[in-house]
Design an enzyme around this catalytic site. Sequence first.
Site, PDB file in Angstrom:
ATOM      1  N   ASP A  17      -2.401  -5.037   0.399  1.00  0.00           N
ATOM      2  CA  ASP A  17      -1.882  -6.313   0.893  1.00  0.00           C
ATOM      3  C   ASP A  17      -2.552  -6.790   2.169  1.00  0.00           C
ATOM      4  OD1 ASP A  17      -0.698  -4.260   2.346  1.00  0.00           O
ATOM      5  OD2 ASP A  17       1.359  -4.889   1.962  1.00  0.00           O
ATOM      6  N   GLN A  46       0.814  -1.213   0.000  1.00  0.00           N
ATOM      7  CA  GLN A  46       0.000   0.000   0.000  1.00  0.00           C
ATOM      8  C   GLN A  46       0.851   1.269   0.000  1.00  0.00           C
ATOM      9  OE1 GLN A  46      -3.141  -1.615   3.152  1.00  0.00           O
ATOM     10  NE2 GLN A  46      -3.983   0.026   1.906  1.00  0.00           N
ATOM     11  N   HIS A  47       0.192   2.359  -0.320  1.00  0.00           N
ATOM     12  CA  HIS A  47       0.685   3.732  -0.155  1.00  0.00           C
ATOM     13  C   HIS A  47       1.691   4.198  -1.204  1.00  0.00           C
ATOM     14  CE1 HIS A  47      -1.205   3.051   3.660  1.00  0.00           C
ATOM     15  NE2 HIS A  47      -0.182   2.400   4.193  1.00  0.00           N
TER      16      HIS A  47
END
Length: 479
Positions: A240, A71-72
């Site tokens: 995830d 992520q991110h």
Amino acid sequence: MTLVAGIDSSTQSVKVVVRQAGTGALARFGQAPHPDGTEVDPAAWWDALGAAIGIAGGLDDVAAVAVGGQQHGMVALDAAGEVIRPALLWNDTRSAAAAEDLIDELGDGDRAAGAAAWASAVGTVPVASLTITKLRWLRDAEPEHAARVAALALPHDWLTWKLSGGTDVEELTTDRSDASGTGYFDASADGGAGAYRPDLLARALGRDDVVLPRVLAPAERAGTAEGASSPAVLGPGAGDNAAAALALGLGPGDVALSVGTSGVVSAVVDHPVADPTGLVAGFADATGRYLPLAVTLNASQVLDRVAGLLGVDHGGLAELALAASPGAGGLVCVPYLAGERTPNKPLATGAFHGLTLGNATRENLARAAFEGVLCSLADGLDAVRTQGLDVASIQLVGGAARSRALTAIAPTVLGRPVVVPQPSEFVADGAARQAAWVLAGGEAPPEWTASRSRTYEAAQAPEVRERYARARELTVERS
């Protein structure tokens, strides 16, 4: 026999599982490494995915595919769909100051008010991990790149788009779980469907005239994968942690502790979570519910480093740790080697405290490393519990959960039994289960045969966390 594929594009590698759609039985598997570092050219992910798919036997006989991803990560694209600069990953902390600025600005200089406003708006308080802080950093540090941004994607969005043969940024898609980790998406808006917050995006990047991926419903089709003889249906994918929760079948009261590159405490709930302290991120899950979680930056990599210092492999590190008594003779490891996110100390350093002539042994050093990682996760679990979660069970997963030391020591630190499922690639498995759901349709994902698990119990050693609580306040910031 209908087959589906799940992809886990993580920090360290990409993994591809091919499973039977009806039962979840594993058919084949492939894996390829990713480059090290906290910024990576997304082309490296694409190359690695191609290699992993080849090792897994290709996708020609696969009916559906979905991608779970770290992520991110900020993937900035120009109007032609070209990557503008290497993606900044979740563990890149250069935007720590940007996070503080965003909080202060939304609170008109009042930090507490700003944190509460962010939590209310999007369920999270900005930290260096979140995409929105990386956009503020890009605006200020690389204005020439910021000016070229025409579209923004996350790693899983970009890979799904590439699998579809995408060239038009208007065709980018994502899902609630990954979008909820950007800092400019409110997962609770529109009755839980979620909505972007262009005002917050503009606050970070300086403008909001960029394309953001269309947010798909949990089992909505994202298109088809190009290049196969029979193009596979593409699922929306997931972040995830949400993909892992889907694989584990987490229900109310179930908590997952994932010990991988990062440490993650997550739980599925029916209501949105907004923690103004910022310790708990109020993300969405992959089924239409919510996934409050606390993330630590330091987990298995701490064990890697200590094993290297002691000149042993992971099996040797476990053997040393289990030869020491709970509490490691008073030796305490604060594992903030990469800074920290929970608590929010991006510039913190790690340390061993309490060294004496009597306890300075290889066994105690190894034991303290495991206990430090687990104490950090226990702090995250405490934070999640403050959001009203009643913990019924704890499942311990991730690469480090294969360590017999981690599974044996965890109950002594956490003070309750832990359930360890049979090792598997849970993020990729969750993506595969989502792919099967997209094929089958319906309100819920298909029921797959549950993997075997083992429960570990041990007497609690409360002094471990008591010493850790004192030592973690002694951290020194890096210069």
